[in-house]
Design an enzyme around this catalytic site. Structure first.
Site, PDB file in Angstrom:
ATOM      1  N   ARG A  63      -2.062   5.183  15.153  1.00  0.00           N
ATOM      2  CA  ARG A  63      -1.530   3.894  14.673  1.00  0.00           C
ATOM      3  C   ARG A  63      -2.116   2.752  15.500  1.00  0.00           C
ATOM      4  O   ARG A  63      -2.459   1.685  14.998  1.00  0.00           O
ATOM      5  CB  ARG A  63       0.009   3.869  14.718  1.00  0.00           C
ATOM      6  CG  ARG A  63       0.572   2.466  14.536  1.00  0.00           C
ATOM      7  CD  ARG A  63       2.051   2.412  14.180  1.00  0.00           C
ATOM      8  NE  ARG A  63       2.888   3.349  14.904  1.00  0.00           N
ATOM      9  CZ  ARG A  63       3.253   3.226  16.189  1.00  0.00           C
ATOM     10  NH1 ARG A  63       2.817   2.210  16.930  1.00  0.00           N
ATOM     11  NH2 ARG A  63       4.030   4.126  16.751  1.00  0.00           N
ATOM     12  N   TYR A 115      -3.034 -16.325  -5.169  1.00  0.00           N
ATOM     13  CA  TYR A 115      -2.542 -15.048  -5.681  1.00  0.00           C
ATOM     14  C   TYR A 115      -1.002 -15.074  -5.677  1.00  0.00           C
ATOM     15  O   TYR A 115      -0.378 -15.520  -4.702  1.00  0.00           O
ATOM     16  CB  TYR A 115      -3.075 -13.916  -4.800  1.00  0.00           C
ATOM     17  CG  TYR A 115      -2.447 -12.585  -5.146  1.00  0.00           C
ATOM     18  CD1 TYR A 115      -2.478 -12.100  -6.454  1.00  0.00           C
ATOM     19  CD2 TYR A 115      -1.799 -11.829  -4.179  1.00  0.00           C
ATOM     20  CE1 TYR A 115      -1.879 -10.894  -6.778  1.00  0.00           C
ATOM     21  CE2 TYR A 115      -1.206 -10.614  -4.494  1.00  0.00           C
ATOM     22  CZ  TYR A 115      -1.249 -10.159  -5.803  1.00  0.00           C
ATOM     23  OH  TYR A 115      -0.650  -8.968  -6.116  1.00  0.00           O
ATOM     24  N   ASP A 187      -8.366 -17.108   2.627  1.00  0.00           N
ATOM     25  CA  ASP A 187      -8.414 -15.827   1.917  1.00  0.00           C
ATOM     26  C   ASP A 187      -9.787 -15.741   1.260  1.00  0.00           C
ATOM     27  O   ASP A 187     -10.076 -16.467   0.304  1.00  0.00           O
ATOM     28  CB  ASP A 187      -7.280 -15.786   0.876  1.00  0.00           C
ATOM     29  CG  ASP A 187      -7.174 -14.429   0.203  1.00  0.00           C
ATOM     30  OD1 ASP A 187      -8.223 -13.766   0.044  1.00  0.00           O
ATOM     31  OD2 ASP A 187      -6.058 -14.046  -0.174  1.00  0.00           O
ATOM     32  N   LYS A 212     -10.516  -5.145  -3.112  1.00  0.00           N
ATOM     33  CA  LYS A 212     -11.334  -5.764  -4.148  1.00  0.00           C
ATOM     34  C   LYS A 212     -12.828  -5.517  -3.885  1.00  0.00           C
ATOM     35  O   LYS A 212     -13.256  -4.384  -3.901  1.00  0.00           O
ATOM     36  CB  LYS A 212     -10.974  -7.249  -4.234  1.00  0.00           C
ATOM     37  CG  LYS A 212      -9.446  -7.507  -4.336  1.00  0.00           C
ATOM     38  CD  LYS A 212      -8.877  -6.868  -5.571  1.00  0.00           C
ATOM     39  CE  LYS A 212      -7.398  -6.984  -5.826  1.00  0.00           C
ATOM     40  NZ  LYS A 212      -6.431  -7.053  -4.795  1.00  0.00           N
TER      41      LYS A 212
HETATM   42  O1  P1T Z   1      -3.213  -6.080  -3.415  1.00  0.00           O
HETATM   43  P1  P1T Z   1      -3.462  -6.317  -1.954  1.00  0.00           P
HETATM   44  O2  P1T Z   1      -4.581  -5.488  -1.395  1.00  0.00           O
HETATM   45  O3  P1T Z   1      -2.229  -6.228  -1.124  1.00  0.00           O
HETATM   46  O4  P1T Z   1      -4.006  -7.829  -1.819  1.00  0.00           O
HETATM   47  C1  P1T Z   1      -3.261  -8.954  -2.140  1.00  0.00           C
HETATM   48  C2  P1T Z   1      -4.184 -10.094  -2.505  1.00  0.00           C
HETATM   49  C3  P1T Z   1      -4.480 -11.057  -1.547  1.00  0.00           C
HETATM   50  N1  P1T Z   1      -5.309 -12.084  -1.822  1.00  0.00           N
HETATM   51  C4  P1T Z   1      -5.887 -12.219  -3.032  1.00  0.00           C
HETATM   52  C5  P1T Z   1      -6.787 -13.386  -3.298  1.00  0.00           C
HETATM   53  C6  P1T Z   1      -5.643 -11.278  -4.034  1.00  0.00           C
HETATM   54  O5  P1T Z   1      -6.234 -11.444  -5.216  1.00  0.00           O
HETATM   55  C7  P1T Z   1      -4.759 -10.185  -3.769  1.00  0.00           C
HETATM   56  C8  P1T Z   1      -4.425  -9.178  -4.815  1.00  0.00           C
HETATM   57  N2  P1T Z   1      -4.722  -9.594  -6.109  1.00  0.00           N
HETATM   58  C9  P1T Z   1      -4.573  -8.857  -7.252  1.00  0.00           C
HETATM   59  C10 P1T Z   1      -4.049  -7.627  -7.274  1.00  0.00           C
HETATM   60  C11 P1T Z   1      -4.998  -9.531  -8.486  1.00  0.00           C
HETATM   61  O6  P1T Z   1      -5.195  -8.862  -9.528  1.00  0.00           O
HETATM   62  O7  P1T Z   1      -5.177 -10.750  -8.449  1.00  0.00           O
END
Ligand code: P1T
Length: 407
Positions: A63, A115, A187, A212
């Site tokens: 961890r 988001y 971000d 992503k």
């Molecule tokens: O889903 P996660 O890995 O926890 O990430 C969150 C997140 C943070 N920042 C941005 C710009 C994002 O697009 C996302 C997650 N977004 C999607 C799942 C979506 O379809 O827009």
């Protein structure tokens, strides 16, 4: 590499200035010292033996730190030109590690487009614990100046934003935020470090949903924070270990594997998105296209200055509003109707009812007629034909080409 995520590129190329395309393949991913294995081993061990209490070979408990995760942390830190990097179990966990530094009475400023999950975390988790927030148009310097307060600790921005692809001038926001000693968090999920380096432009922290483009294959959920400041890094290392939202070694391996092809994938995503945006802009069934690469985009000049290319995301509004949007997203065959983005396969969605449900009736509310595309790496002509047939079905308006094919 120590457990503050100190960036050591892990390569024997100290005397060479490596270009980004070389870094994605090699940074943090040196051959295994013990075996010579060309790919980073997946270290599943939860614990590491000590010769005397506290006498470790750099790792004690997974961890706290893990060799596969350390490789990932070195890799993404190098790509973001960051001295420190921290991998998390999701993008939201990465965001949470930064927001966690705030205490009741502190204030955070965010953009008018983000988001939905980020908005939910700031307003519902932290807002309900006494952290004040403002949502303003960060592409307008006057709105930002009016929102900043002496107690503002963090300014959060996405650029390009999710889902309307607004572009924000990172350097301008950093200048304004630093006047009140607030840190700027960017971000960088949509742009990736290949297209934009926020720390170089003056930001203090970069977050990623590595789910992503970094992963790139729709098979791993992950998050990342990259910073230069040592105190910020120490705090993040503490939260990463103390709260424990770390990714598994296998997830780290999948991300390392995805990162090796980041630049070739991104170039193809950008080529295809440019072709799709141009096609939609000329389509009779389409009212409005959002893509920072189009000269008429409101922030095109800023995008051209701070980004290498314009990314793989395109949003648009068809004529006919929500009804036409729902019919279109339900009629594509190659573009799959699904949340998420940034992988090799093309996706389509309606943000208002899917990814951005949590911004309903807020200042960030999304037009239900808006359609978001994550343009994949397939053949661009196939993608255009798919959108054309879906728009034709949904609105009765196809392009001349399609009419021609039919006759
Ligand atoms: O889903 P996660 O890995 O926890 O990430 C969150 C997140 C943070 N920042 C941005 C710009 C994002 O697009 C996302 C997650 N977004 C999607 C799942 C979506 O379809 O827009």
């Amino acid at each position: 590499m120590d457990n503050t995520g100190m960036n050591d590129a892990g390569m024997n190329f100290e005397d060479m200035e490596l270009k980004f395309e070389t870094q994605v393949v090699h940074a943090g991913q040196a051959p295994d010292e013990t075996t010579g294995a060309i790919t980073v081993p997946i270290h599943l061990a939860t614990t590491f033996v000590q010769s005397a209490p506290g006498q470790t070979r750099g790792y004690e408990y997974s961890r706290t730190s893990n060799p596969t995760r350390a490789s990932l942390e070195r890799s993404v830190s190098a790509l973001e030109s960051a001295r420190h990097g921290f991998a998390f179990a999701s993008g939201m966990a990465a965001e949470n590690a930064l927001l966690n530094m705030m205490v009741p009475g502190d204030h955070v400023v965010m953009g008018l487009d983000a988001y939905g999950g980020t908005f939910r975390l700031i307003t519902r988790v932290y807002g309900e614990r006494g952290i004040a927030w403002s949502a303003v148009d960060l592409s307008n310097p006057d709105s930002l100046a009016a929102a900043l307060r002496p107690e503002t600790r963090q300014v959060w921005l996405e650029t390009p934003t999710n889902p309307t692809l607004t572009v924000v001038d990172i350097a301008a926001v950093a200048d304004a935020a630093h006047q009140v000693d607030a840190i700027v968090v960017v971000d960088n999920t949509f742009a990736t470090p290949y297209l934009q380096n926020p720390l170089v432009l003056g930001a203090d922290a970069v977050v990623h949903s590595s789910t992503k483009y970094l992963g790139g294959h729709s098979d791993v959920v992950g998050g990342f924070v990259a910073v230069n400041d040592d105190d910020l890094a120490e705090r993040l290392a503490f939260v990463q270990n103390a709260a424990g939202a770390v990714p598994s070694p296998f997830d780290c391996y999948l991300l390392l594997r995805g990162i090796k092809t980041l630049t070739v994938r991104m170039d193809r995503h950008c080529d295809n998105a440019e072709a799709v945006a141009e096609f939609l802009s000329a389509h009779p069934a389409v009212k409005r296209v959002c893509y920072p690469g189009i000269a008429s985009h409101l922030n095109h000049q800023v995008a051209a200055r701070q980004m290498r290319r314009f990314g793989g995301m395109v949003s648009f509004v068809p004529h006919g509003g929500e009804v036409a949007a729902v019919a279109t997203v339900s009629a594509t065959k190659i573009f799959q109707l699904a949340e998420s983005l940034g992988a090799v396969e093309s996706l389509i969605e309606q943000p208002a009812t899917m990814t951005h449900q949590s911004v309903a009736e807020s200042p960030l509310e999304v037009d239900p007629g808006l359609i978001r595309l994550s343009v994949g790496i397939e053949n661009a002509d196939d993608l255009k034909a798919d959108l054309d047939q879906a728009l034709g079905q949904a609105t009765g308006q196809a392009t001349k080409n399609r009419e021609h094919h039919r006759s």
